[in-house]
Design an enzyme around this catalytic site. Structure first.
Site, PDB file in Angstrom:
ATOM      1  N   HIS A 107       1.011  -1.125  -0.040  1.00  0.00           N
ATOM      2  CA  HIS A 107       0.086  -0.165  -0.169  1.00  0.00           C
ATOM      3  C   HIS A 107       0.682   1.295   0.288  1.00  0.00           C
ATOM      4  CE1 HIS A 107      -3.184  -2.646   2.012  1.00  0.00           C
ATOM      5  NE2 HIS A 107      -3.723  -2.084   1.048  1.00  0.00           N
ATOM      6  N   GLN A 149     -18.056  -7.451  -0.843  1.00  0.00           N
ATOM      7  CA  GLN A 149     -17.421  -8.360  -1.747  1.00  0.00           C
ATOM      8  C   GLN A 149     -16.941  -9.375  -1.055  1.00  0.00           C
ATOM      9  OE1 GLN A 149     -14.247  -4.864  -1.668  1.00  0.00           O
ATOM     10  NE2 GLN A 149     -12.853  -6.698  -2.074  1.00  0.00           N
ATOM     11  N   LYS A 160      -1.030  -7.147  -8.236  1.00  0.00           N
ATOM     12  CA  LYS A 160      -1.182  -8.750  -7.713  1.00  0.00           C
ATOM     13  C   LYS A 160      -2.629  -9.190  -7.908  1.00  0.00           C
ATOM     14  CE  LYS A 160      -1.516  -9.073  -3.213  1.00  0.00           C
ATOM     15  NZ  LYS A 160      -3.025  -9.537  -2.856  1.00  0.00           N
ATOM     16  N   GLN A 178      -8.895  -7.974 -10.722  1.00  0.00           N
ATOM     17  CA  GLN A 178      -9.735  -6.956 -10.222  1.00  0.00           C
ATOM     18  C   GLN A 178      -9.348  -5.439 -10.936  1.00  0.00           C
ATOM     19  OE1 GLN A 178     -10.215  -5.619  -5.891  1.00  0.00           O
ATOM     20  NE2 GLN A 178      -8.446  -4.521  -6.200  1.00  0.00           N
ATOM     21  N   SER A 219       0.399  -8.660   1.194  1.00  0.00           N
ATOM     22  CA  SER A 219      -1.138  -8.566   1.386  1.00  0.00           C
ATOM     23  C   SER A 219      -1.454  -8.712   2.653  1.00  0.00           C
ATOM     24  CB  SER A 219      -1.554 -10.290   0.786  1.00  0.00           C
ATOM     25  OG  SER A 219      -2.752 -10.384   1.199  1.00  0.00           O
ATOM     26  N   ARG A 234      -3.685 -10.032   3.903  1.00  0.00           N
ATOM     27  CA  ARG A 234      -3.989 -11.582   4.732  1.00  0.00           C
ATOM     28  C   ARG A 234      -2.746 -12.328   5.128  1.00  0.00           C
ATOM     29  NH1 ARG A 234      -8.104 -11.085   0.754  1.00  0.00           N
ATOM     30  NH2 ARG A 234     -10.118 -11.551   1.545  1.00  0.00           N
TER      31      ARG A 234
HETATM   32  O1  PAF Z   1      -8.312  -4.588  -3.167  1.00  0.00           O
HETATM   33  C1  PAF Z   1      -8.613  -4.181  -2.538  1.00  0.00           C
HETATM   34  O2  PAF Z   1      -8.204  -3.660  -1.276  1.00  0.00           O
HETATM   35  C2  PAF Z   1     -10.151  -4.154  -2.621  1.00  0.00           C
HETATM   36  O3  PAF Z   1     -10.773  -4.960  -3.266  1.00  0.00           O
HETATM   37  C3  PAF Z   1     -10.699  -2.608  -2.820  1.00  0.00           C
HETATM   38  C4  PAF Z   1     -10.214  -2.146  -4.359  1.00  0.00           C
HETATM   39  C5  PAF Z   1     -10.176  -1.572  -1.978  1.00  0.00           C
HETATM   40  C6  PAF Z   1     -12.467  -2.361  -2.908  1.00  0.00           C
HETATM   41  O4  PAF Z   1     -12.732  -2.726  -1.743  1.00  0.00           O
END
Ligand code: PAF
Length: 279
Positions: free
Chosen positions: A37, A61, A149, A153, A185, A187
């Site tokens: 990030h 989601q 990654k 998306q 990640s 996670r």
């Molecule tokens: O990639 C993510 O962290 C999420 O899918 C996002 C783009 C912030 C949408 O909630």
């Protein structure tokens, strides 16, 4: 750093930025911020006058309740990290704020969502598109930053922008990896120390597979990757696909302009994804 919790305040702030003739970069996140990030944040800072980072664990989601409940959350820590790293605005709305208007949107990404994550996580991309479209509408950002990654998306968000003629430019940044090669990640935080030490195998297997592009066919490369994962009993492979990098459809010959391998694998009850470019 300014923390904004309401949509109205976010819209007013963004309108003012625009009136001042300044540009806005948006970094949508679900928090549990990591180095990946921060690499997006640094890029956004160099390309925009004002950077807004949203932190919102988007329930719509998640197709798996347990995954949603176990998703790491530490807002205070995230705010501290953003402040330290020179973010201008943190948008941290509650679920009631974001979904005061019921999330009834229905998006259609055709074949792009009929493969890989779209199959493994039904409804996932509709949920992603719902929050991302709302964030684009509220912020009117000049640019929005996403990591490669989450390859599918990224392609789906580019399609969202195309379908709705959204003027926000999608900036795609390379996968950010820890020193041992594991793709960063949120996670990863859920892995035990023992399993965390195994996790870099994912990147190692993919990297090795890419060394065979001159000697093996794509289906042989695919078999190689699948068999490698089978050798490590800690991994449970969900899918590995070699796809065209735009259409996301599986490819078996090397005619496509760009070819990428996408993997989803379970380790220690944690679902990890990664990619490997072949061409
Ligand atoms: O990639 C993510 O962290 C999420 O899918 C996002 C783009 C912030 C949408 O909630």
């Amino acid at each position: 750093m300014l923390e904004i919790k309401t949509i109205n305040e976010l819209i007013a702030f963004c309108e003012n930025v625009k009136k001042e003739g300044k540009t806005k970069g948006l970094l949508p996140t679900m928090g549990a911020l990591h180095e990946g990030h921060l690499s997006l944040l640094q890029r956004a800072k160099t390309e925009n006058d004002v950077v807004i980072c949203s932190i919102f664990v988007n329930p719509v989601q998640f197709n798996n309740r347990e995954d949603l409940e176990k998703y790491p959350r530490d807002l205070e820590k995230d705010l501290h990290i953003l402040e330290e790293n020179g973010c201008d605005v943190a948008f941290t709305p509650s679920e009631e704020e974001v979904y005061a208007i019921e999330p009834a949107e229905k998006y259609d990404f055709g074949k792009l969502e009929q493969v890989m994550e779209g199959v493994a996580r039904p409804g996932h991309f509709n949920g992603v598109a719902t929050i991302v479209k709302r964030l684009f509408d509220w912020t009117q950002a000049d640019r929005a930053y996403f990591g490669e990654k989450d390859y599918q998306q990224v392609i789906i968000i580019k399609d969202l922008v195309r379908q709705f003629a959204i003027p926000t430019k999608i900036v795609v940044c390379p996968v950010f990896r820890d020193a041992d090669g594991l793709a960063t990640s949120s996670r990863n935080q859920r892995l035990s120390a023992e399993k965390r030490s195994i996790a870099p195998k994912i990147h190692q297997i993919l990297l090795k597979s890419a060394s065979f592009t001159d000697t093996l066919s794509l289906s042989q490369i695919k078999n190689f990757v699948i068999n490698e994962f089978k050798m490590y009993k800690d991994f449970e492979l969900e899918y590995f696909e070699i796809v065209d990098d735009q259409s996301l459809q599986p490819v078996l010959n090397k005619d496509s302009n760009g070819i990428v391998g996408c993997v989803a694998v379970w380790l220690d009850g944690v679902r990890l994804i990664d990619i490997q470019r072949y061409y």
